[in-house]
Design an enzyme around this catalytic site. Structure first.
Site, PDB file in Angstrom:
ATOM      1  N   HIS A  42       1.978   4.639  -2.737  1.00 60.14           N
ATOM      2  CA  HIS A  42       2.187   6.081  -2.707  1.00 60.14           C
ATOM      3  C   HIS A  42       3.401   6.622  -3.362  1.00 60.14           C
ATOM      4  O   HIS A  42       3.308   7.610  -3.697  1.00 60.14           O
ATOM      5  CB  HIS A  42       1.879   6.574  -1.121  1.00 60.14           C
ATOM      6  CG  HIS A  42       0.480   6.315  -0.839  1.00 60.14           C
ATOM      7  ND1 HIS A  42      -0.365   6.981  -1.421  1.00 60.14           N
ATOM      8  CD2 HIS A  42      -0.203   5.836   0.423  1.00 60.14           C
ATOM      9  CE1 HIS A  42      -1.620   6.810  -0.718  1.00 60.14           C
ATOM     10  NE2 HIS A  42      -1.520   6.278   0.298  1.00 60.14           N
TER      11      HIS A  42
ATOM     12  N   HIS B  71       0.683  -1.138  -0.077  1.00 56.71           N
ATOM     13  CA  HIS B  71      -0.025   0.052   0.003  1.00 56.71           C
ATOM     14  C   HIS B  71       0.901   1.426   0.017  1.00 56.71           C
ATOM     15  O   HIS B  71       0.676   2.332  -0.758  1.00 56.71           O
ATOM     16  CB  HIS B  71      -0.927  -0.135   1.131  1.00 56.71           C
ATOM     17  CG  HIS B  71      -1.663   1.099   1.498  1.00 56.71           C
ATOM     18  ND1 HIS B  71      -3.114   1.102   0.794  1.00 56.71           N
ATOM     19  CD2 HIS B  71      -1.543   2.587   1.838  1.00 56.71           C
ATOM     20  CE1 HIS B  71      -3.687   2.245   1.308  1.00 56.71           C
ATOM     21  NE2 HIS B  71      -2.589   3.162   1.705  1.00 56.71           N
ATOM     22  N   GLU B  72       1.657   1.266   0.951  1.00 54.25           N
ATOM     23  CA  GLU B  72       2.737   2.464   1.028  1.00 54.25           C
ATOM     24  C   GLU B  72       3.488   2.763  -0.297  1.00 54.25           C
ATOM     25  O   GLU B  72       3.632   3.892  -0.486  1.00 54.25           O
ATOM     26  CB  GLU B  72       3.591   2.411   2.281  1.00 54.25           C
ATOM     27  CG  GLU B  72       2.580   2.478   3.581  1.00 54.25           C
ATOM     28  CD  GLU B  72       1.766   3.720   3.766  1.00 54.25           C
ATOM     29  OE1 GLU B  72       1.889   4.568   3.017  1.00 54.25           O
ATOM     30  OE2 GLU B  72       0.773   3.612   4.397  1.00 54.25           O
TER      31      GLU B  72
END
Length: 705
Positions: free
Chosen positions: A501, A497-498
């Site tokens: 980003h 997920h990170e």
């Protein structure tokens, strides 16, 4: 990634050639010229060895250097704003009104981050203290800049001229005007004072609400028999009274353990009731006043109610659309959720007799079904995910998906010995796209959450020079005796997920820093990360990133991969309805006047939760911090992102393998424009239609009981 791959990706920083920040000042006037000179020279001043070509990113400043740089930032920013304010109204132009704040914003962000990031990451107390002090000074200055009537007057007059400028520049100009007007600069002096008063009141009420919860010392006492099902180590962590009862606080980790693991229905209900009643007498009146103050602020700024103000510049646009979105998903999940609930009720009947099923039973019986149906030992699975395999695996997925190449950068300054840095290139042209740092392991004094921070945003300057993006990924992985502990599966998902980003930040090519990096529509911001999470559950990925530490040729077997996907969607309809309930509560209190919180939750709860009543005596208004600070009127946004990420994955990447063509299309059509275009326009262009909720609904139905 094989050893040959690692050798191929070996990085030589001396080979990089970047355009430096020189030459643009001549177009922008003396103030911007001074600011550029000062900003670009500070790395030499502090003698830091940073990323090649990124002169403004300094990650290892001393306490004294941080405070000096903060003063320099404020001085240069003031000078630029002063120059804009002094431009004669008959000589306004794009070059002397719009470019100075735009280029100042681009250049000062990495300097600001160089001052404030050490508060989160530095191992030195004095540096963290100086960083916190610098952050306060810079925040106060930036707020004062947004209240400068002289600068607003110049920008507003120029905007009214309607000169022909690029769409992205026009969007930036609109943002400048909105920043000032959201501080009331288009209002009379009396109304402006009221705006300031209301903002201060809102801050005070928000902090009082949160402080009440933080200071709540409520506790409950139970015998060992009443806590049946709780593991021994949990019980040993609790204080005991003289009569050998266990003291249970209402901290979230204690409550979650009871609701998930305690076999005694009465205990679960007692804890759920106490948790939902916290601070009710104190916080419900605070929230009522807070909502009213936000409505009054919104009306002063020209909106009908606070939800209109909060949603005006998001994908969702209106409260009506948000409520329709939530109710549409709720309606489409009702049949599946009803089957899930019936299954849980039957299981409780078998295990506890004819006791009524309440919402406080959901977590326990969902956990019970998972234990009975899924042969998953997450403690055992952990050994398959050493960081030495997971991280190169994530890199490979992203390289194959988005057409990028990731290479490590060495021999540069970092703030801690195990921090690493990487360069990202376009795999086709070899062009440098940006950099990112990884600060992966928890340590004393470090910020305690996982997140991605923009250190420098992409920006294109008026002389053609380009500033490339730099990101920082902060994680909280564990070490044991100096060695990295293998990741739990939830940590693997979080790392995917990170890193989504990071990719989003690096691939954003917006010309204005305001629209670059992660400065995009908040309703869109989580979509790339939610999209990348999907690969965590695909057999292709799980085999790529897994393997025994002692035998890395033995990845997870197919059956475990399939079980993880089924586990992901177990009781997902009921879980979604619970989230929708709170999102609707948040949206409705901020989109209407004089809402009766008690009546609202009593009507919403059984309607959304399939007849299950709210736990007796409880009201989310007393302890719903997301609706108070951080996500007020926007609690729906995480679900919004998840729904549209599901649509993108199912329609464009459904087989689970990286599809380079579609990945490049996503990178070019969605990530590259960033906030420079409307997010809905970007997704519609990529998909060839407006995004839909169908894939989200179908994914839950596909893996139903």
């Amino acid at each position: 990634m094989t050893e040959n791959d690692k050798k191929t990706l070996r990085f030589n920083p001396m080979k990089l050639k970047l355009v430096t920040f020189t030459g643009a000042a001549g177009l922008l006037g003396l103030a911007v010229s001074f600011a550029i000179f000062a900003f670009k020279s500070h790395k030499d001043k502090y003698k830091k060895k940073g990323l090649p070509g990124c002169d403004s990113v300094c990650v290892n400043l001393s306490a004294k250097e941080i405070l000096e740089l903060a003063d320099e930032i404020i001085s240069n920013s003031t000078r630029v704003h002063d120059d804009v304010a002094l431009v004669p109204l008959n000589k306004l132009s794009y070059e002397n009104v719009v470019l100075p704040p735009a280029e100042l914003e681009a250049r000062q962000l990495p300097l600001i981050q160089s001052c404030v990031i050490p508060k989160m990451l530095s191992p030195h107390d004095n540096v963290r203290k100086a960083s916190a002090e610098a952050e306060l000074k810079i925040d106060d200055h930036l707020l004062s800049c947004r209240k400068r009537e002289d600068v607003y007057r110049v920008i507003k007059v120029y905007a009214a001229k309607g000169e022909s400028i690029s769409p992205e520049a026009k969007r930036y100009l609109q943002c400048l005007v909105r920043d000032f007007e959201h501080n009331g600069l288009n209002l009379t002096a009396t109304k402006r004072e009221e705006v300031d008063r209301l903002r201060n009141e809102i801050d005070e009420l928000s902090m009082r609400y949160v402080q009440n919860l933080n200071e709540d010392s409520s506790c409950l006492f139970f015998t060992e028999a009443e806590l049946a099902g709780l593991p021994l180590e949990f019980l040993q962590s609790l204080d005991k009274t003289q009569n050998k009862e266990f003291k249970l606080t209402l901290e979230s980790n204690h409550v979650a353990a009871i609701l998930e693991l305690c076999k005694i229905a009465k205990t679960r209900k007692t804890v759920a009731m106490a948790y939902g009643k916290r601070c009710g007498d104190a916080n419900i009146p605070v929230l009522q006043k807070l909502v009213q103050s936000r409505h009054r602020l919104a009306r002063l700024l020209g909106y009908a109610h606070f939800a209109d103000y909060a949603l005006d510049h998001r994908m969702s646009k209106t409260s009506t659309r948000v409520i329709r979105f939530l109710e549409d998903i709720s309606s489409n999940l009702t049949d599946l959720a009803s089957r899930e609930l019936s299954f849980l009720k039957d299981l409780k009947r078998k295990e506890e007799g004819e006791l009524p099923f309440g919402v406080e039973d959901l977590l326990f019986y969902i956990k019970r079904v998972e234990e009975l149906q899924f042969d998953l030992d997450f403690g055992d699975i952990r050994q398959y995910f050493p960081i030495s395999l997971v991280l190169p695996g994530i890199f490979k997925i992203c390289q194959d998906l988005f057409g990028i190449k990731i290479e490590e950068v060495t021999e540069i300054d970092v703030w801690y010995y195990d921090v690493r840095a990487f360069a990202v290139f376009d795999s086709g042209s070899g062009k440098l796209l940006g950099y990112f740092y990884l600060d992966m392991f928890s340590r004393e004094g470090k910020f305690s959450q996982s997140c991605v921070v923009a250190l420098q945003n992409n920006a294109l300057f008026s002389n053609g020079a380009c500033q490339i993006p730099v990101a920082l990924l902060i994680a909280q992985l564990a070490k044991d005796g100096g060695e990295a502990v293998p990741l739990g599966f939830s940590e693997v998902v979080n790392l995917f997920h990170e890193f989504g980003h990071v990719v989003q930040h690096i691939c954003n090519r917006a010309s204005f820093a305001r629209f670059s990096g992660l400065r995009v529509d908040p309703d869109f911001r989580e979509i790339p990360s939610q999209l990348l999470e999907n690969w965590c559950y695909e057999s292709f990925t799980l085999k790529l990133i897994s393997g025994y530490r002692q035998d890395i040729t033995k990845p997870l077997v197919d059956e475990v991969c399939k079980t993880l996907k089924r586990w992901r969607y177990s009781f997902s309809a009921l879980k979604s309805l619970q989230e929708i309930l709170y999102c609707l509560f948040d949206q409705k209190i901020y989109s209407d006047d004089d809402v009766d919180f008690h009546q609202l939750i009593r009507s919403l709860h059984p309607k959304v939760m399939l007849g299950l009543p709210v736990v007796e005596g409880t009201n989310p208004a007393s302890c719903f911090t997301r609706a108070v600070i951080g996500s007020e009127a926007t609690c729906y946004s995480r679900l919004w992102s998840e729904v549209y990420a599901a649509d993108i994955f199912a329609s464009q990447f459904g087989d689970g393998h990286p599809n380079l063509y579609n990945g490049l299309q996503f990178r070019d059509k969605v990530l590259a424009p960033g906030g420079g275009k409307e997010a809905m326009e970007l997704l519609t262009s990529f998909l060839g239609r407006e995004p839909s909720t169908e894939a989200y609904i179908e994914s839950r139905s596909k893996y139903s009981l």
